[in-house]
Scaffold this motif. Sequence first.
Motif, short mmCIF file in Angstrom:
data_model
loop_
_atom_site.label_atom_id
_atom_site.label_comp_id
_atom_site.label_asym_id
_atom_site.label_seq_id
_atom_site.Cartn_x
_atom_site.Cartn_y
_atom_site.Cartn_z
N VAL A 275 -74.25 -5.95 -51.05
CA VAL A 275 -75.65 -5.55 -51.22
C VAL A 275 -75.79 -4.52 -52.33
O VAL A 275 -76.64 -4.65 -53.22
CB VAL A 275 -76.22 -5.00 -49.90
CG1 VAL A 275 -77.58 -4.36 -50.13
CG2 VAL A 275 -76.34 -6.11 -48.87
N VAL A 276 -74.94 -3.49 -52.30
CA VAL A 276 -75.02 -2.43 -53.31
C VAL A 276 -74.70 -3.00 -54.69
O VAL A 276 -75.40 -2.72 -55.68
CB VAL A 276 -74.05 -1.28 -52.97
CG1 VAL A 276 -74.00 -0.26 -54.11
CG2 VAL A 276 -74.47 -0.60 -51.68
N GLY A 277 -73.63 -3.81 -54.77
CA GLY A 277 -73.24 -4.38 -56.05
C GLY A 277 -74.28 -5.34 -56.61
O GLY A 277 -74.57 -5.32 -57.82
N THR A 278 -74.86 -6.17 -55.75
CA THR A 278 -75.87 -7.12 -56.20
C THR A 278 -77.12 -6.40 -56.69
O THR A 278 -77.71 -6.78 -57.71
CB THR A 278 -76.25 -8.09 -55.07
OG1 THR A 278 -75.08 -8.80 -54.65
CG2 THR A 278 -77.31 -9.09 -55.53
N TYR A 279 -77.51 -5.36 -55.98
CA TYR A 279 -78.67 -4.57 -56.42
C TYR A 279 -78.43 -3.98 -57.81
O TYR A 279 -79.29 -4.08 -58.70
CB TYR A 279 -78.96 -3.45 -55.43
CG TYR A 279 -80.01 -2.47 -55.93
CD1 TYR A 279 -81.36 -2.80 -55.90
CD2 TYR A 279 -79.63 -1.24 -56.46
CE1 TYR A 279 -82.32 -1.91 -56.40
CE2 TYR A 279 -80.57 -0.36 -56.95
CZ TYR A 279 -81.91 -0.69 -56.92
OH TYR A 279 -82.86 0.18 -57.41
N GLN A 280 -77.24 -3.38 -58.01
CA GLN A 280 -76.95 -2.77 -59.30
C GLN A 280 -76.90 -3.82 -60.41
O GLN A 280 -77.45 -3.61 -61.50
CB GLN A 280 -75.61 -2.03 -59.24
CG GLN A 280 -75.22 -1.33 -60.53
CD GLN A 280 -76.22 -0.28 -60.96
OE1 GLN A 280 -76.31 0.79 -60.38
NE2 GLN A 280 -77.02 -0.59 -61.99
N ALA A 282 -78.47 -6.63 -60.44
CA ALA A 282 -79.84 -7.11 -60.66
C ALA A 282 -80.60 -6.16 -61.59
O ALA A 282 -81.35 -6.60 -62.46
CB ALA A 282 -80.57 -7.23 -59.32
N VAL A 283 -80.39 -4.86 -61.41
CA VAL A 283 -81.02 -3.87 -62.29
C VAL A 283 -80.55 -4.08 -63.73
O VAL A 283 -81.35 -4.09 -64.67
CB VAL A 283 -80.69 -2.44 -61.82
CG1 VAL A 283 -81.16 -1.40 -62.85
CG2 VAL A 283 -81.33 -2.16 -60.46
N TRP A 284 -79.23 -4.25 -63.90
CA TRP A 284 -78.69 -4.50 -65.25
C TRP A 284 -79.22 -5.81 -65.82
O TRP A 284 -79.53 -5.90 -67.01
CB TRP A 284 -77.17 -4.54 -65.20
CG TRP A 284 -76.52 -3.23 -64.89
CD1 TRP A 284 -77.02 -1.98 -65.11
CD2 TRP A 284 -75.22 -3.03 -64.29
NE1 TRP A 284 -76.14 -1.02 -64.68
CE2 TRP A 284 -75.02 -1.62 -64.19
CE3 TRP A 284 -74.22 -3.89 -63.85
CZ2 TRP A 284 -73.85 -1.09 -63.66
CZ3 TRP A 284 -73.06 -3.35 -63.32
CH2 TRP A 284 -72.88 -1.97 -63.23
N ALA A 285 -79.29 -6.84 -64.97
CA ALA A 285 -79.74 -8.16 -65.44
C ALA A 285 -81.17 -8.11 -65.94
O ALA A 285 -81.51 -8.70 -66.97
CB ALA A 285 -79.59 -9.19 -64.32
N ILE A 286 -82.03 -7.41 -65.21
CA ILE A 286 -83.43 -7.28 -65.63
C ILE A 286 -83.52 -6.61 -66.99
O ILE A 286 -84.25 -7.06 -67.89
CB ILE A 286 -84.24 -6.47 -64.58
CG1 ILE A 286 -84.38 -7.27 -63.29
CG2 ILE A 286 -85.62 -6.11 -65.13
CD1 ILE A 286 -84.98 -6.47 -62.14
N LYS A 287 -82.75 -5.55 -67.17
CA LYS A 287 -82.77 -4.82 -68.43
C LYS A 287 -82.27 -5.70 -69.57
O LYS A 287 -82.88 -5.75 -70.65
CB LYS A 287 -81.90 -3.56 -68.31
CG LYS A 287 -81.90 -2.69 -69.56
CD LYS A 287 -81.08 -1.43 -69.35
CE LYS A 287 -81.07 -0.57 -70.61
NZ LYS A 287 -80.26 0.67 -70.42
#
Length: 312
Positions: A275-280, A282-287
């Motif tokens: 969960v923590v890794g996927t969230y992080q 996802a943040v990078w992917a959006i950017k």
Amino acid sequence: MASVKVSAAKSTPLARNLPTFITFDKPIHEHTVHDLKKAITAKNPKFHPSRQKLTLKGESKPLADNSTLKEAGVEDGSEVTVKDLGPQIGWRTVYLIEYAGPLVIHPLVYHFPMLFFGGAVQHSVLQKYVYAAVMLHFVKRELETLFVHRFSHGTMPFRNVFKNSGHYHILSGLLLAYSIYSPTYAANSPYIRGTIRENPNFLWSCLAVWLFAELSNLSTHLTLRSLRPAGTTKRAIPHGYGFSLVSCPNYFFETVAWTVIAVMTGSYAAWLFLVVGTYQMAVWAIKKHKNYKKEFGKEYPASRKAMFPFVF
């Protein structure tokens, strides 16, 4: 001849002679921002270019190292401000430190259960498979760091090594190892005996998906490497396996691989790291997705999502 005034955003003991003037013997358009940084270092030997953030006077946007001074908006007689970013460390070094943690922690917990659980643990097939998968994953990461990845930034603040390493050393290192190699998952545990977690078909199916995800992740990293010649920060639109659907398929396949570990074990630690890794990611992917669209405009495929095909 051309000159640029350099002043300090904040007083720094590494550059006590600021403000100062940097004089060039060639026109301003023939010098880069990095040349200006090196010239500042020549006057202040302890003030390494990697510690310097240059901006135009009164502005906050940093000047890109590979831009010419003219492209960056610096003219003859202009004033730029330099900020000391503090001690720096190479990105490659940080990655190696991050991934080394689990490679040390997992063998310690797996091979020396007496130290962590107060007694011997008869490892189940599940534990053996997960141990092999985790070790192979981080060995792959180390090898990619050494031989595949090309970084757009040379360094980061030294303090970041502790934050970045904590994610891997604690979540996917100590917490995951302590959970998965504990007696709860041992061969004679009721959590394992007579359950799907000792079913060979289930275990091998999971490993097949895990291997697919790891090899796919490697393939996308090789594609990204091919887009950036060594020693440059060049960017291009990635194409090929995985990239037809999302901008960051490497993050997607990474998520798939760790989802397999979480499903195989049912461990709270595996699910937490996922969960923590996927969230992080996802943040990078959006950017990165936004940057691709901003940089390449209409050339960038409009149908691509950021990380998860057809969804996100």
